[in-house]
Design a protein around this motif. Structure first.
Motif, PDB file in Angstrom:
ATOM      1  N   ASP A 112       0.762  -1.297   0.018  1.00 25.52           N
ATOM      2  CA  ASP A 112       0.023  -0.051   0.105  1.00 25.52           C
ATOM      3  C   ASP A 112       0.827   1.147  -0.085  1.00 25.52           C
ATOM      4  OD1 ASP A 112       1.176  -0.146   2.326  1.00 25.52           O
ATOM      5  OD2 ASP A 112      -0.825  -0.186   3.486  1.00 25.52           O
ATOM      6  N   GLN A 113       2.115   1.135  -0.437  1.00 23.74           N
ATOM      7  CA  GLN A 113       2.886   2.233  -0.350  1.00 23.74           C
ATOM      8  C   GLN A 113       2.800   2.998  -1.673  1.00 23.74           C
ATOM      9  OE1 GLN A 113       6.333  -0.218   1.114  1.00 23.74           O
ATOM     10  NE2 GLN A 113       7.171   1.404   2.259  1.00 23.74           N
ATOM     11  N   ARG A 114       3.291   4.076  -1.687  1.00 21.35           N
ATOM     12  CA  ARG A 114       3.254   5.281  -2.919  1.00 21.35           C
ATOM     13  C   ARG A 114       4.444   4.381  -4.013  1.00 21.35           C
ATOM     14  NH1 ARG A 114       5.214   9.998   0.409  1.00 21.35           N
ATOM     15  NH2 ARG A 114       6.407   8.338   1.116  1.00 21.35           N
ATOM     16  N   VAL A 115       3.843   4.587  -5.294  1.00 19.12           N
ATOM     17  CA  VAL A 115       4.764   3.945  -6.447  1.00 19.12           C
ATOM     18  C   VAL A 115       5.310   5.128  -7.210  1.00 19.12           C
ATOM     19  CG1 VAL A 115       4.434   2.595  -8.290  1.00 19.12           C
ATOM     20  CG2 VAL A 115       3.027   1.963  -6.367  1.00 19.12           C
ATOM     21  N   VAL A 116       6.578   4.870  -7.311  1.00 12.79           N
ATOM     22  CA  VAL A 116       7.275   5.831  -8.334  1.00 12.79           C
ATOM     23  C   VAL A 116       7.793   5.208  -9.653  1.00 12.79           C
ATOM     24  CG1 VAL A 116       9.103   7.570  -8.545  1.00 12.79           C
ATOM     25  CG2 VAL A 116       8.141   6.896  -6.163  1.00 12.79           C
ATOM     26  N   LEU A 117       7.208   5.824 -10.808  1.00 17.24           N
ATOM     27  CA  LEU A 117       7.979   4.928 -11.904  1.00 17.24           C
ATOM     28  C   LEU A 117       9.162   5.999 -12.533  1.00 17.24           C
ATOM     29  CD1 LEU A 117       7.953   3.691 -14.573  1.00 17.24           C
ATOM     30  CD2 LEU A 117       6.102   5.038 -15.619  1.00 17.24           C
ATOM     31  N   VAL A 118      10.294   5.354 -12.736  1.00 12.80           N
ATOM     32  CA  VAL A 118      11.672   5.854 -12.832  1.00 12.80           C
ATOM     33  C   VAL A 118      11.722   5.574 -14.367  1.00 12.80           C
ATOM     34  CG1 VAL A 118      14.108   6.361 -12.148  1.00 12.80           C
ATOM     35  CG2 VAL A 118      12.282   5.853 -10.523  1.00 12.80           C
ATOM     36  N   VAL A 119      12.018   6.648 -15.050  1.00  5.72           N
ATOM     37  CA  VAL A 119      12.221   6.553 -16.610  1.00  5.72           C
ATOM     38  C   VAL A 119      13.454   6.967 -17.070  1.00  5.72           C
ATOM     39  CG1 VAL A 119      11.243   6.631 -18.891  1.00  5.72           C
ATOM     40  CG2 VAL A 119       9.569   6.893 -16.941  1.00  5.72           C
ATOM     41  N   GLU A 120      14.342   5.867 -17.094  1.00  7.81           N
ATOM     42  CA  GLU A 120      15.724   6.316 -17.104  1.00  7.81           C
ATOM     43  C   GLU A 120      16.524   5.189 -17.987  1.00  7.81           C
ATOM     44  OE1 GLU A 120      19.402   7.832 -17.271  1.00  7.81           O
ATOM     45  OE2 GLU A 120      18.456   9.003 -16.070  1.00  7.81           O
ATOM     46  N   ASP A 121      17.245   5.827 -18.986  1.00 10.60           N
ATOM     47  CA  ASP A 121      18.109   4.552 -19.876  1.00 10.60           C
ATOM     48  C   ASP A 121      19.379   4.333 -19.434  1.00 10.60           C
ATOM     49  OD1 ASP A 121      19.185   7.040 -20.474  1.00 10.60           O
ATOM     50  OD2 ASP A 121      19.782   6.350 -22.582  1.00 10.60           O
ATOM     51  N   ASP A 122      19.884   4.968 -18.515  1.00  8.02           N
ATOM     52  CA  ASP A 122      21.131   4.779 -17.874  1.00  8.02           C
ATOM     53  C   ASP A 122      21.010   3.575 -16.717  1.00  8.02           C
ATOM     54  OD1 ASP A 122      24.363   5.033 -17.519  1.00  8.02           O
ATOM     55  OD2 ASP A 122      23.421   5.451 -15.520  1.00  8.02           O
ATOM     56  N   PRO A 123      21.492   2.358 -16.843  1.00  6.97           N
ATOM     57  CA  PRO A 123      21.100   1.389 -15.807  1.00  6.97           C
ATOM     58  C   PRO A 123      21.541   1.612 -14.580  1.00  6.97           C
ATOM     59  CG  PRO A 123      21.985   0.266 -17.713  1.00  6.97           C
ATOM     60  CD  PRO A 123      22.419   1.986 -18.195  1.00  6.97           C
ATOM     61  N   ASP A 124      22.911   2.269 -14.412  1.00  4.58           N
ATOM     62  CA  ASP A 124      23.488   2.406 -13.124  1.00  4.58           C
ATOM     63  C   ASP A 124      22.579   3.735 -12.299  1.00  4.58           C
ATOM     64  OD1 ASP A 124      25.608   0.787 -13.197  1.00  4.58           O
ATOM     65  OD2 ASP A 124      26.920   2.461 -14.176  1.00  4.58           O
ATOM     66  N   THR A 125      22.244   4.780 -12.915  1.00  2.00           N
ATOM     67  CA  THR A 125      21.270   5.909 -12.683  1.00  2.00           C
ATOM     68  C   THR A 125      20.046   5.404 -12.143  1.00  2.00           C
ATOM     69  OG1 THR A 125      22.583   7.474 -14.165  1.00  2.00           O
ATOM     70  CG2 THR A 125      20.454   8.176 -13.122  1.00  2.00           C
ATOM     71  N   LEU A 126      19.507   4.381 -13.029  1.00  2.24           N
ATOM     72  CA  LEU A 126      18.128   3.726 -12.601  1.00  2.24           C
ATOM     73  C   LEU A 126      18.125   3.160 -11.375  1.00  2.24           C
ATOM     74  CD1 LEU A 126      15.032   3.040 -13.587  1.00  2.24           C
ATOM     75  CD2 LEU A 126      16.155   1.272 -14.855  1.00  2.24           C
ATOM     76  N   ASN A 127      19.132   2.186 -11.090  1.00  2.00           N
ATOM     77  CA  ASN A 127      19.295   1.592  -9.908  1.00  2.00           C
ATOM     78  C   ASN A 127      19.393   2.183  -8.769  1.00  2.00           C
ATOM     79  OD1 ASN A 127      18.956  -0.931 -11.439  1.00  2.00           O
ATOM     80  ND2 ASN A 127      20.958  -1.283 -11.787  1.00  2.00           N
ATOM     81  N   LEU A 128      20.415   3.491  -8.935  1.00  2.00           N
ATOM     82  CA  LEU A 128      20.636   4.362  -7.797  1.00  2.00           C
ATOM     83  C   LEU A 128      19.477   4.969  -7.281  1.00  2.00           C
ATOM     84  CD1 LEU A 128      22.713   4.964  -5.855  1.00  2.00           C
ATOM     85  CD2 LEU A 128      23.619   6.698  -7.512  1.00  2.00           C
ATOM     86  N   LEU A 129      18.716   5.490  -8.316  1.00  2.00           N
ATOM     87  CA  LEU A 129      17.476   6.175  -8.015  1.00  2.00           C
ATOM     88  C   LEU A 129      16.333   5.166  -7.474  1.00  2.00           C
ATOM     89  CD1 LEU A 129      16.606   8.269 -11.255  1.00  2.00           C
ATOM     90  CD2 LEU A 129      16.737   9.166  -9.090  1.00  2.00           C
ATOM     91  N   LYS A 130      16.305   4.151  -7.830  1.00  2.00           N
ATOM     92  CA  LYS A 130      15.272   3.102  -7.337  1.00  2.00           C
ATOM     93  C   LYS A 130      15.808   2.845  -5.810  1.00  2.00           C
ATOM     94  CE  LYS A 130      13.673  -0.066 -10.830  1.00  2.00           C
ATOM     95  NZ  LYS A 130      13.694  -1.526 -11.301  1.00  2.00           N
ATOM     96  N   LEU A 131      16.915   2.702  -5.625  1.00  2.00           N
ATOM     97  CA  LEU A 131      17.635   2.489  -4.332  1.00  2.00           C
ATOM     98  C   LEU A 131      17.288   3.344  -3.145  1.00  2.00           C
ATOM     99  CD1 LEU A 131      19.072   0.788  -2.027  1.00  2.00           C
ATOM    100  CD2 LEU A 131      21.376   1.790  -3.030  1.00  2.00           C
TER     101      LEU A 131
END
Length: 254
Positions: free
Chosen positions: A27-46
């Motif tokens: 039930d937590q808020r959901v963020v969609l991260v749209v980013e083509d660089d895998p390192d940046t995507l994973n860091l934003l997710k973390l």
């Protein structure tokens, strides 16, 4: 380096989930991260997970549209420079169908790009490089302003240039509104509401005709044939309404 792992350790919220790795959203808020660089995507997710938010990622605009339809996130973090469908087109398509906050995260820091992004419907614009605390603060602020998230009512299929509005019952293919019979629209709506899951013949029959029989299943196949004539690029080689052998149909899983 855009952010450091050290930046993310000060958060005290219960960790969120990476929805690309699990099935249950919680039930937590959901963020969609749209980013083509895998390192940046994973860091934003973390970073976002450690701030107590669930996350889902996309590496291009077309994938972002599919993830938005499947997950219906509370907010979108959007890069601009991406392959396939770039951030500008993705922003335009998303803003046409959702009021969810969209924050641009981009190395394009020139004033004209910031102004263009805000004028096209972005709620905020953050230039790279950025700090994790700033990203979290801007996400939290945008979520406070947006209120409760509305359910998805419009589905987009960019590969097919097709949109289906479940509320107004309007179907637009290649920029033209398509006239569907009540039965055609009803079958398409059942498939759209279950997207991307396949739908059994029995389910379609019961929801559209109120009963299931061999005769009705033959009608379903005829309706699908007619739909394909109207909304497929090549009706003889369908890419939108897919057969699920001895089960039913599935609307454009990919």
């Amino acid at each position: 380096m855009l952010m450091t792992e050290k930046d993310t350790t000060t958060q005290t919220n219960a960790p969120g989930l990476d929805l690309d790795m699990v099935q249950e959203m919680g039930d937590q808020r959901v963020v969609l991260v749209v980013e083509d660089d895998p390192d940046t995507l994973n860091l934003l997710k973390l970073t976002l997970r450690r701030a107590g938010m669930n996350v889902v990622g996309a590496t291009d605009g077309k994938q972002a549209i599919r993830k938005w339809m499947d997950i219906n996130p509370n907010i979108v973090l959007l890069d601009l420079m991406m392959p396939e469908m770039d951030g500008w087109e993705t922003l335009s398509q998303l803003r046409a169908v959702t009021e969810a906050p969209i924050i641009i995260l981009s190395a394009l820091s020139q004033e004209e790009n910031v102004v263009r992004g805000l004028n096209q419907g972005a709620d905020d614009y953050v230039s790279k490089p950025f700090q994790s605390d700033e990203v979290i603060a801007r996400v939290e602020a945008a979520l406070r302003r947006s209120g409760a998230q509305e359910p998805v009512s419009k589905l987009l299929f960019p590969d097919h240039d097709l949109s289906i509005d479940l509320d107004t019952r309007q179907v637009v293919f290649k920029g033209q509104e398509i006239e569907l019979t009540p039965r055609e629209l009803a079958v398409l709506k059942v498939l759209a509401k279950s997207h991307p899951k396949p739908v059994a013949y029995q389910t379609i029959a019961e929801q559209v005709w109120g009963e299931d029989s061999e005769k009705i299943r033959e009608r379903i196949k005829w309706i699908v044939y007619l739909l394909r004539q109207k909304i497929e690029k090549d009706p003889s080689n369908p890419e939108l309404i897919m057969n699920k052998v001895r089960f039913g149909y599935q609307l454009a899983a990919e």
